[in-house]
Scaffold this motif. Structure first.
Motif, PDB file in Angstrom:
ATOM      1  N   HIS A 188     -49.162 -16.157  -0.599  1.00  0.00           N
ATOM      2  CA  HIS A 188     -47.794 -15.712  -0.853  1.00  0.00           C
ATOM      3  C   HIS A 188     -47.119 -16.743  -1.746  1.00  0.00           C
ATOM      4  CE1 HIS A 188     -47.576 -12.172   1.712  1.00  0.00           C
ATOM      5  NE2 HIS A 188     -48.355 -12.822   2.551  1.00  0.00           N
ATOM      6  N   GLU A 189     -46.046 -16.311  -2.416  1.00  0.00           N
ATOM      7  CA  GLU A 189     -45.436 -17.181  -3.407  1.00  0.00           C
ATOM      8  C   GLU A 189     -44.936 -18.493  -2.816  1.00  0.00           C
ATOM      9  OE1 GLU A 189     -42.257 -17.012  -7.096  1.00  0.00           O
ATOM     10  OE2 GLU A 189     -42.133 -15.489  -5.531  1.00  0.00           O
ATOM     11  N   ALA A 190     -44.325 -18.441  -1.655  1.00  0.00           N
ATOM     12  CA  ALA A 190     -43.837 -19.677  -1.037  1.00  0.00           C
ATOM     13  C   ALA A 190     -45.002 -20.596  -0.689  1.00  0.00           C
ATOM     14  CB  ALA A 190     -43.009 -19.355   0.202  1.00  0.00           C
ATOM     15  N   GLU A 191     -46.106 -20.022  -0.226  1.00  0.00           N
ATOM     16  CA  GLU A 191     -47.286 -20.827   0.067  1.00  0.00           C
ATOM     17  C   GLU A 191     -47.810 -21.487  -1.210  1.00  0.00           C
ATOM     18  OE1 GLU A 191     -49.379 -18.471   3.803  1.00  0.00           O
ATOM     19  OE2 GLU A 191     -49.764 -17.768   1.760  1.00  0.00           O
ATOM     20  N   TRP A 192     -47.854 -20.700  -2.282  1.00  0.00           N
ATOM     21  CA  TRP A 192     -48.361 -21.245  -3.543  1.00  0.00           C
ATOM     22  C   TRP A 192     -47.539 -22.452  -3.978  1.00  0.00           C
ATOM     23  CZ3 TRP A 192     -47.224 -22.888  -8.266  1.00  0.00           C
ATOM     24  CH2 TRP A 192     -48.255 -23.004  -9.196  1.00  0.00           C
ATOM     25  N   GLU A 193     -46.210 -22.340  -3.915  1.00  0.00           N
ATOM     26  CA  GLU A 193     -45.381 -23.454  -4.363  1.00  0.00           C
ATOM     27  C   GLU A 193     -45.490 -24.638  -3.415  1.00  0.00           C
ATOM     28  OE1 GLU A 193     -40.771 -24.494  -5.547  1.00  0.00           O
ATOM     29  OE2 GLU A 193     -41.561 -22.488  -6.003  1.00  0.00           O
ATOM     30  N   ARG A 194     -45.569 -24.375  -2.134  1.00  0.00           N
ATOM     31  CA  ARG A 194     -45.774 -25.463  -1.166  1.00  0.00           C
ATOM     32  C   ARG A 194     -47.056 -26.224  -1.520  1.00  0.00           C
ATOM     33  NH1 ARG A 194     -43.951 -28.971   2.857  1.00  0.00           N
ATOM     34  NH2 ARG A 194     -45.442 -29.137   4.565  1.00  0.00           N
ATOM     35  N   ALA A 195     -48.110 -25.497  -1.793  1.00  0.00           N
ATOM     36  CA  ALA A 195     -49.383 -26.122  -2.144  1.00  0.00           C
ATOM     37  C   ALA A 195     -49.305 -26.815  -3.495  1.00  0.00           C
ATOM     38  CB  ALA A 195     -50.486 -25.061  -2.162  1.00  0.00           C
ATOM     39  N   GLY A 196     -48.662 -26.151  -4.472  1.00  0.00           N
ATOM     40  CA  GLY A 196     -48.590 -26.700  -5.814  1.00  0.00           C
ATOM     41  C   GLY A 196     -47.871 -28.027  -5.887  1.00  0.00           C
ATOM     42  N   ARG A 197     -46.861 -28.211  -5.057  1.00  0.00           N
ATOM     43  CA  ARG A 197     -46.098 -29.460  -5.079  1.00  0.00           C
ATOM     44  C   ARG A 197     -46.886 -30.628  -4.512  1.00  0.00           C
ATOM     45  NH1 ARG A 197     -40.901 -29.153  -6.536  1.00  0.00           N
ATOM     46  NH2 ARG A 197     -40.006 -27.072  -6.829  1.00  0.00           N
ATOM     47  N   GLY A 198     -47.927 -30.370  -3.754  1.00  0.00           N
ATOM     48  CA  GLY A 198     -48.785 -31.448  -3.266  1.00  0.00           C
ATOM     49  C   GLY A 198     -48.084 -32.464  -2.397  1.00  0.00           C
ATOM     50  N   GLY A 199     -47.043 -32.033  -1.696  1.00  0.00           N
ATOM     51  CA  GLY A 199     -46.315 -32.948  -0.823  1.00  0.00           C
ATOM     52  C   GLY A 199     -45.138 -33.628  -1.495  1.00  0.00           C
ATOM     53  N   GLN A 200     -44.931 -33.395  -2.801  1.00  0.00           N
ATOM     54  CA  GLN A 200     -43.813 -33.989  -3.528  1.00  0.00           C
ATOM     55  C   GLN A 200     -42.589 -33.071  -3.463  1.00  0.00           C
ATOM     56  OE1 GLN A 200     -44.007 -37.001  -4.836  1.00  0.00           O
ATOM     57  NE2 GLN A 200     -46.208 -37.304  -4.637  1.00  0.00           N
ATOM     58  N   ALA A 201     -41.427 -33.635  -3.654  1.00  0.00           N
ATOM     59  CA  ALA A 201     -40.183 -32.854  -3.618  1.00  0.00           C
ATOM     60  C   ALA A 201     -39.412 -33.022  -4.916  1.00  0.00           C
ATOM     61  CB  ALA A 201     -39.314 -33.291  -2.440  1.00  0.00           C
ATOM     62  N   HIS A 202     -38.842 -31.929  -5.412  1.00  0.00           N
ATOM     63  CA  HIS A 202     -37.909 -31.929  -6.535  1.00  0.00           C
ATOM     64  C   HIS A 202     -38.521 -32.455  -7.824  1.00  0.00           C
ATOM     65  CE1 HIS A 202     -34.400 -32.251  -3.398  1.00  0.00           C
ATOM     66  NE2 HIS A 202     -35.099 -31.111  -3.291  1.00  0.00           N
ATOM     67  N   LEU A 203     -39.829 -32.360  -7.982  1.00  0.00           N
ATOM     68  CA  LEU A 203     -40.487 -32.798  -9.205  1.00  0.00           C
ATOM     69  C   LEU A 203     -40.901 -31.589 -10.031  1.00  0.00           C
ATOM     70  CD1 LEU A 203     -42.736 -35.693  -7.849  1.00  0.00           C
ATOM     71  CD2 LEU A 203     -40.437 -35.837  -8.838  1.00  0.00           C
ATOM     72  N   LYS A 204     -40.982 -31.776 -11.358  1.00  0.00           N
ATOM     73  CA  LYS A 204     -41.346 -30.675 -12.234  1.00  0.00           C
ATOM     74  C   LYS A 204     -42.829 -30.344 -12.162  1.00  0.00           C
ATOM     75  CE  LYS A 204     -37.825 -31.620 -15.762  1.00  0.00           C
ATOM     76  NZ  LYS A 204     -37.617 -31.951 -17.201  1.00  0.00           N
ATOM     77  N   PHE A 205     -43.647 -31.394 -12.009  1.00  0.00           N
ATOM     78  CA  PHE A 205     -45.095 -31.238 -12.029  1.00  0.00           C
ATOM     79  C   PHE A 205     -45.695 -31.796 -10.742  1.00  0.00           C
ATOM     80  CE2 PHE A 205     -43.585 -32.180 -16.390  1.00  0.00           C
ATOM     81  CZ  PHE A 205     -43.831 -30.948 -16.966  1.00  0.00           C
ATOM     82  N   PRO A 206     -46.932 -31.480 -10.437  1.00  0.00           N
ATOM     83  CA  PRO A 206     -47.539 -32.014  -9.214  1.00  0.00           C
ATOM     84  C   PRO A 206     -47.595 -33.538  -9.189  1.00  0.00           C
ATOM     85  CG  PRO A 206     -48.823 -30.169 -10.047  1.00  0.00           C
ATOM     86  CD  PRO A 206     -47.808 -30.489 -11.100  1.00  0.00           C
ATOM     87  N   TRP A 207     -47.540 -34.186 -10.364  1.00  0.00           N
ATOM     88  CA  TRP A 207     -47.665 -35.640 -10.453  1.00  0.00           C
ATOM     89  C   TRP A 207     -46.344 -36.350 -10.718  1.00  0.00           C
ATOM     90  CZ3 TRP A 207     -49.730 -32.075 -13.824  1.00  0.00           C
ATOM     91  CH2 TRP A 207     -49.071 -31.946 -15.047  1.00  0.00           C
ATOM     92  N   GLY A 208     -45.273 -35.630 -11.045  1.00  0.00           N
ATOM     93  CA  GLY A 208     -44.006 -36.278 -11.366  1.00  0.00           C
ATOM     94  C   GLY A 208     -43.170 -35.448 -12.315  1.00  0.00           C
ATOM     95  N   ASN A 209     -42.368 -36.103 -13.138  1.00  0.00           N
ATOM     96  CA  ASN A 209     -41.483 -35.395 -14.058  1.00  0.00           C
ATOM     97  C   ASN A 209     -41.841 -35.594 -15.522  1.00  0.00           C
ATOM     98  OD1 ASN A 209     -39.695 -34.139 -12.180  1.00  0.00           O
ATOM     99  ND2 ASN A 209     -38.682 -36.113 -11.850  1.00  0.00           N
TER     100      ASN A 209
END
Length: 332
Positions: A188-209
């Motif tokens: 589901h979309e919320a799951e995808w974004e939760r996974a995509g963020r990799g535990g980070q918050a408020h960042l543009k990319f999985p590794w940072g900004n």
């Protein structure tokens, strides 16, 4: 997806044409859902093998979406706090080799194969002039007869040396068929974004900004002048192998760039329920499905949608050179 010189008739389809809503694939008598649901599940041992490769994603609260939308029609803002239960997701998108195994086991024919054509990005075609038909205002997409997941650039091409690349030219219905065989589901979309963020918050990319952290490319997107000059500074004109670049904090590869990824949800306005939504889902029905993550065609001058919050929509029977999917399952 939106860009300034794209006709306003279908603003969401500038990067990837929408096959029905965007004037592409003609209405068909084929019941794609029925074909997908007729797929016989794989043997229990095969399904267990596939599920064993999924990564565990912890449940919890996170801020979903963007603070402010770059494109208002994406409906990806404002941020809202949601709760997602623990689940599992594949570390990378389904590959050509994975899909070939499924096809060999089931005899499944994709939507593009049944319809007889798919959209191919023009720079991937040896002789684009041979395929002059494009959606209105989208000359970089060419309707190529015979193009499909196994012949991604059309007749005479194959994926023999691209087994580890993401499968492309798959419609949402094709992803559903694969999931039925594999005993899994689409995230589901919320799951995808939760996974995509990799535990980070408020960042543009999985590794940072930073788009190119430390001067090193971290994802497969467009470099150059879209749509005619791709310098391929990141090493790829088209798709990259699914294990390319460093994984995010959850061990997931290419959550941004490479190929757009189908998710389960219908596209539509996000309602603002009272309190914090738990395991939010999209609308109960609709005409287009959500895709996440951006693709190798995204560029800041054209389709700035290669962020962890980025989303677009496409008709569930749409198939293109830059659309794939990854699989998910409930927590073990």
């Amino acid at each position: 997806m939106t860009q300034s010189d794209t006709p306003a008739t279908d603003a969401l389809s500038a990067e990837t044409p929408r096959c029905c809503g965007g004037g592409g694939r003609a209405p068909s008598d084929l019941d794609h859902m029925a074909v997908a649901e007729a797929v016989q599940p794989a043997h229990e041992a095969v399904q267990a093998e596939i599920r064993a490769g999924l990564r565990e994603i912890p449940g919890g609260f996170f801020d979903m979406g963007a603070r402010k939308s770059t494109f208002a029609e994406d409906l990806d803002s404002p941020r809202r706090k949601v709760f997602v239960s623990p689940f599992r997701i594949s570390p990378h998108t389904v590959t050509n080799a994975d899909f070939a195994r499924f096809v060999e086991a089931t005899g499944y024919r994709s939507v593009a194969e049944r319809e007889g054509w798919s959209y191919v990005f023009h720079l991937l075609i040896e002789t684009p002039a041979d395929w002059p038909v494009s959606p209105p205002g989208l000359r970089w997409w060419r309707r190529v007869d015979g193009a499909c997941w196994a012949r991604p650039e059309g007749p005479g091409t194959d994926v023999a040396d691209r087994g580890d690349h993401p499968v492309t030219h798959v419609a949402w219905y094709d992803a559903l068929a694969y999931c039925r065989w594999a005993g899994v589901r689409l995230p589901h979309e919320a799951e995808w974004e939760r996974a995509g963020r990799g535990g980070q918050a408020h960042l543009k990319f999985p590794w940072g900004n930073t788009l190119v952290p430390g001067g090193e490319f971290a994802m497969n997107t467009w470099q150059g002048r879209f749509p005619d000059e791709n310098s391929a500074e990141d090493g790829y004109v088209g798709t990259a192998p699914v294990g390319s670049y460093a994984p995010n904090g959850y061990g997931l590869y290419n959550m941004t760039g490479n190929v757009w990824e189908w998710v389960q949800d219908w596209f539509g306005p996000r309602h603002a329920p009272k309190g914090v939504p738990r395991d939010p889902r999209g609308p109960e029905s609709g005409t287009a499905k959500v895709q996440r993550g951006g693709s190798f065609l995204c560029h800041v001058s054209y389709c700035d949608r290669y962020h962890v919050h980025s989303r677009t929509r496409n008709d569930p029977d749409s198939s293109t050179s830059n659309s794939g999917f990854r699989i998910a399952a409930d927590a073990a």
